[in-house]
Design a protein around this motif. Structure first.
Motif, PDB file in Angstrom:
ATOM      1  N   THR A   1       3.155  16.656  -0.696  1.00 20.84           N
ATOM      2  CA  THR A   1       2.743  15.137  -0.764  1.00 20.84           C
ATOM      3  C   THR A   1       3.139  14.609   0.439  1.00 20.84           C
ATOM      4  O   THR A   1       2.320  13.685   0.850  1.00 20.84           O
ATOM      5  N   LEU A   2       4.426  14.417   0.668  1.00 20.58           N
ATOM      6  CA  LEU A   2       4.801  13.385   1.682  1.00 20.58           C
ATOM      7  C   LEU A   2       4.438  13.898   3.147  1.00 20.58           C
ATOM      8  O   LEU A   2       4.410  12.952   3.950  1.00 20.58           O
ATOM      9  N   GLU A   3       4.170  15.128   3.419  1.00 13.86           N
ATOM     10  CA  GLU A   3       3.546  15.598   4.668  1.00 13.86           C
ATOM     11  C   GLU A   3       2.072  15.237   4.775  1.00 13.86           C
ATOM     12  O   GLU A   3       1.662  14.997   5.868  1.00 13.86           O
ATOM     13  N   LEU A   4       1.409  15.312   3.494  1.00 16.47           N
ATOM     14  CA  LEU A   4      -0.119  14.873   3.488  1.00 16.47           C
ATOM     15  C   LEU A   4      -0.375  13.484   3.692  1.00 16.47           C
ATOM     16  O   LEU A   4      -1.364  12.936   3.911  1.00 16.47           O
ATOM     17  N   HIS A   5       0.863  12.791   3.324  1.00 15.54           N
ATOM     18  CA  HIS A   5       0.478  11.289   3.225  1.00 15.54           C
ATOM     19  C   HIS A   5      -0.194  10.511   4.304  1.00 15.54           C
ATOM     20  O   HIS A   5      -0.017  10.896   5.370  1.00 15.54           O
ATOM     21  N   SER A   6      -0.908   9.614   4.080  1.00 18.54           N
ATOM     22  CA  SER A   6      -1.632   8.730   5.035  1.00 18.54           C
ATOM     23  C   SER A   6      -1.438   7.306   4.332  1.00 18.54           C
ATOM     24  O   SER A   6      -1.657   7.062   3.171  1.00 18.54           O
ATOM     25  N   ALA A   7      -1.365   6.292   5.350  1.00 13.27           N
ATOM     26  CA  ALA A   7      -0.952   4.954   4.774  1.00 13.27           C
ATOM     27  C   ALA A   7      -2.483   4.385   4.791  1.00 13.27           C
ATOM     28  O   ALA A   7      -2.686   3.290   4.131  1.00 13.27           O
ATOM     29  N   ASN A   8      -3.352   4.852   5.173  1.00 13.84           N
ATOM     30  CA  ASN A   8      -4.753   4.534   5.369  1.00 13.84           C
ATOM     31  C   ASN A   8      -5.667   5.319   4.407  1.00 13.84           C
ATOM     32  O   ASN A   8      -6.430   6.058   4.953  1.00 13.84           O
ATOM     33  N   VAL A   9      -5.802   5.074   3.281  1.00 12.33           N
ATOM     34  CA  VAL A   9      -6.387   6.042   2.456  1.00 12.33           C
ATOM     35  C   VAL A   9      -7.855   5.269   2.016  1.00 12.33           C
ATOM     36  O   VAL A   9      -8.092   4.104   1.472  1.00 12.33           O
ATOM     37  N   PRO A  10      -9.104   5.911   2.230  1.00 11.55           N
ATOM     38  CA  PRO A  10     -10.302   5.052   1.898  1.00 11.55           C
ATOM     39  C   PRO A  10     -10.395   4.678   0.383  1.00 11.55           C
ATOM     40  O   PRO A  10      -9.853   5.653  -0.420  1.00 11.55           O
ATOM     41  N   GLU A  11     -11.145   3.514   0.154  1.00 12.87           N
ATOM     42  CA  GLU A  11     -10.962   3.070  -1.287  1.00 12.87           C
ATOM     43  C   GLU A  11     -11.673   4.197  -2.149  1.00 12.87           C
ATOM     44  O   GLU A  11     -11.262   4.488  -3.471  1.00 12.87           O
ATOM     45  N   LYS A  12     -12.628   4.985  -1.664  1.00 13.32           N
ATOM     46  CA  LYS A  12     -13.270   5.719  -2.390  1.00 13.32           C
ATOM     47  C   LYS A  12     -12.309   6.923  -3.022  1.00 13.32           C
ATOM     48  O   LYS A  12     -12.659   7.563  -3.954  1.00 13.32           O
ATOM     49  N   ASN A  13     -11.446   7.180  -1.998  1.00 12.40           N
ATOM     50  CA  ASN A  13     -10.535   8.436  -2.525  1.00 12.40           C
ATOM     51  C   ASN A  13      -9.313   8.185  -3.336  1.00 12.40           C
ATOM     52  O   ASN A  13      -8.447   8.879  -3.638  1.00 12.40           O
ATOM     53  N   LYS A  14      -9.407   6.810  -3.677  1.00  6.69           N
ATOM     54  CA  LYS A  14      -8.156   6.310  -4.441  1.00  6.69           C
ATOM     55  C   LYS A  14      -8.182   6.651  -5.935  1.00  6.69           C
ATOM     56  O   LYS A  14      -9.402   6.917  -6.192  1.00  6.69           O
ATOM     57  N   TYR A  15      -7.357   6.211  -6.712  1.00  5.40           N
ATOM     58  CA  TYR A  15      -7.156   6.655  -8.013  1.00  5.40           C
ATOM     59  C   TYR A  15      -6.999   5.323  -9.114  1.00  5.40           C
ATOM     60  O   TYR A  15      -6.445   4.460  -8.567  1.00  5.40           O
ATOM     61  N   ASP A  16      -7.569   5.373 -10.026  1.00  2.00           N
ATOM     62  CA  ASP A  16      -7.701   4.563 -11.306  1.00  2.00           C
ATOM     63  C   ASP A  16      -6.195   4.351 -11.743  1.00  2.00           C
ATOM     64  O   ASP A  16      -5.828   3.337 -12.271  1.00  2.00           O
ATOM     65  N   VAL A  17      -5.787   5.575 -11.976  1.00  2.71           N
ATOM     66  CA  VAL A  17      -4.506   5.625 -12.879  1.00  2.71           C
ATOM     67  C   VAL A  17      -3.366   6.578 -11.977  1.00  2.71           C
ATOM     68  O   VAL A  17      -3.845   7.541 -11.738  1.00  2.71           O
ATOM     69  N   ILE A  18      -2.207   6.109 -11.629  1.00  2.00           N
ATOM     70  CA  ILE A  18      -1.187   7.006 -11.215  1.00  2.00           C
ATOM     71  C   ILE A  18      -0.046   6.982 -12.053  1.00  2.00           C
ATOM     72  O   ILE A  18       0.435   5.654 -12.514  1.00  2.00           O
ATOM     73  N   LEU A  19       0.360   8.196 -12.400  1.00  2.26           N
ATOM     74  CA  LEU A  19       1.656   8.313 -13.398  1.00  2.26           C
ATOM     75  C   LEU A  19       2.535   9.215 -12.766  1.00  2.26           C
ATOM     76  O   LEU A  19       2.081  10.451 -12.379  1.00  2.26           O
TER      77      LEU A  19
END
Length: 502
Positions: A278-296
């Motif tokens: 995950t940390l290698e895939l990370h981007s600080a600029n994620v399009p809003e449509k690709n974001k998540y409603d719930v993160i646990l």
């Protein structure tokens, strides 16, 4: 935990049959010298192939009913239902599995017979899983006995799946207890997960994400919560739940398989689970449509990320827990809710940790911090932890104030054995969460006061004259250790900077 309708005794009888089948399989593997860790792996891939075969048969029948053609992805002798029937010639069966089936699955989607599935996500899943796991059976007769027990299970049967999910969770817990260094990184106590899920209240239509899903505890408990609190789900709702709701990334290949299997056992076959860092895939600029409603999540802590891999993050830090927190912040959509377990140090350390907390309080509504007692993650770790609950508001407003709730009793002894005890405070926390009352173990601190403290989010109970006088010795030792670790981190960073200037 799901319950069975045993009014006529049939369900209870079936429960006992399933329990006996799994016990027989474990006993057989145990008698062959297979360790608990390895027999969970063995059962996971056997369950996976059996469940997949049943799903393919179901899809085939549905296609036939609708006069559509359906091409099975695994066919011929490679089908579970074919080779697993060869129990009367066990040595040939084991030879086929080790010699042909394994190669077939490891290269699925790349060979002449399977190239038509190259673009199918399941092809990569097969290749990754079977390039990592092993067949731990070395004797044909023994292998055949285990396969016979697995064949007694039916993943399309609700009773079987409920019982198997319970047994599987128990096996995962047992493995984690037996080998804390191996499994402690990914097994999160289920009663704590359930409290977190109850607060964020996932629902049908949400996109739910865990960036280090481990055994998929957060995702599977979310599925249970949604089913238990959504009334009767329509066919469309079930399809949404199955294919468009659950997302996760896991680094370790075996854990990835255990997580997939756990989701299947919770009746989610189409979870969008990826094996990657995950940390290698990370981007600080994620399009809003690709974001998540719930993160646990319960990110791994105590790890270090190489300096060259920190460049994707807005605030550089070697500490994995602070990088995962930034990743979660970057992936939470407007209106989204998050709950993240962090070690105590994240709440008060200076440097990059303080900068992340400043962003967290400014850009998100950090509404609740649940202070957990040191030792509640034993036997894996005695580190004191907290759960940060925060939302990303539609209007972009940050934190107004934070409600702290201090738990001293999570329903289990704070010892290696973790035996159940009376007085569990977590149900009371969930019950009081919306009202946010002030009491001996709960209080509210304004955002302006937290800023004055240097963005320190430590749970300091104001109802005590001296926090140190009443804190358990284990917590005090851990607090001192966390500060010392921070000093070492700063020295390492300083040393690296000096080396760069030489």
């Amino acid at each position: 935990m799901a319950t069975l309708n045993n009014g006529n005794g049939q369900a209870e009888h079936r429960r006992q049959e399933v329990q006996q089948a799994v016990k027989n399989a474990c006993d057989q593997l145990n008698s062959d010298g297979v360790t608990p860790r390895d027999y969970v792996e063995q059962l996971a891939w056997l369950f996976f192939l059996k469940a997949f075969d049943e799903a393919e048969t179901r899809h085939e029948k549905e296609a036939t009913f609708e006069d559509n053609a359906y091409t099975r992805r695994i066919d011929g002798d490679f089908r579970w239902s074919v080779w697993s029937s060869w129990t009367n010639k066990p040595d040939a069966m084991l030879e086929f599995v080790d010699g042909k089936l394994w190669h077939y699955l490891q290269s699925f989607g790349t060979t002449a017979g399977t190239k038509q599935f190259t673009e199918d996500p399941i092809a990569e899943r097969f290749r990754r899983i079977f390039s990592t796991v092993r067949n731990h059976s070395r004797r044909g007769a023994s292998f055949a006995r285990v396969v016979q027990q697995v064949n007694r299970l039916h993943f399309s049967d609700e009773t079987d799946v409920i019982v198997l999910s319970e047994l599987y969770e128990d096996l995962l817990k047992r493995v984690a207890s037996d080998s804390a260094g191996y499994a402690g990184e990914f097994y999160t106590q289920r009663h704590i997960i359930r409290a977190m899920v109850a607060v964020v209240e996932p629902k049908v239509g949400d996109r739910i994400y865990d960036p280090c899903f481990g055994t998929a505890g957060f995702l599977s408990e979310s599925a249970k919560f949604i089913r238990a609190n959504s009334g009767t789900l329509s066919r469309k709702d079930n399809d949404t739940l199955n294919r468009k709701t659950f997302f996760g990334v896991e680094l370790k290949p075996l854990t990835y398989l255990l997580g997939i299997m756990n989701m299947i056992l919770h009746r989610i076959e189409g979870a969008n689970l990826e094996q990657a860092n995950t940390l290698e895939l990370h981007s600080a600029n994620v399009p809003e449509k690709n974001k998540y409603d719930v993160i646990l999540s319960n990110p791994p802590y105590g790890g270090k990320l190489a300096r060259e891999l920190q460049t994707n993050f807005t605030i550089h830090s070697g500490a994995t827990e602070i990088l995962f927190l930034q990743h979660i912040m970057a992936n939470l959509k407007k209106g989204g809710r998050a709950a993240v377990i962090v070690p105590e140090g994240v709440l008060f350390r200076g440097g990059p940790d303080a900068k992340v907390r400043e962003r967290l309080l400014t850009e998100f509504d950090v509404h609740t911090i649940l202070s957990l007692p040191a030792g509640c993650f034993l036997p894996y770790t005695g580190v004191k932890t907290n759960v940060i609950f925060f939302n990303r508001r539609e209007d972009g407003r940050g934190t107004n104030d934070v409600w702290f709730y201090e738990v001293k009793n999570d329903g289990f002894e704070l010892k290696q054995t973790r035996r159940p005890i009376e007085g569990d405070q977590l149900p009371e926390f969930v019950k009081q969460f919306n009202a946010r009352p002030k009491a001996d173990n709960s209080w509210v601190v304004s955002a302006s006061e937290i800023v004055k403290r240097g963005y320190d989010l430590s749970a300091r109970n104001p109802h005590r004259e001296s926090d140190d006088e009443h804190r358990p010795a284990l917590e005090l030792v851990q607090s001192i250790r966390a500060r010392e670790e921070r000093v070492f981190d700063l020295l390492e960073e300083l040393e690296a900077l000096l080396e760069e200037t030489v």
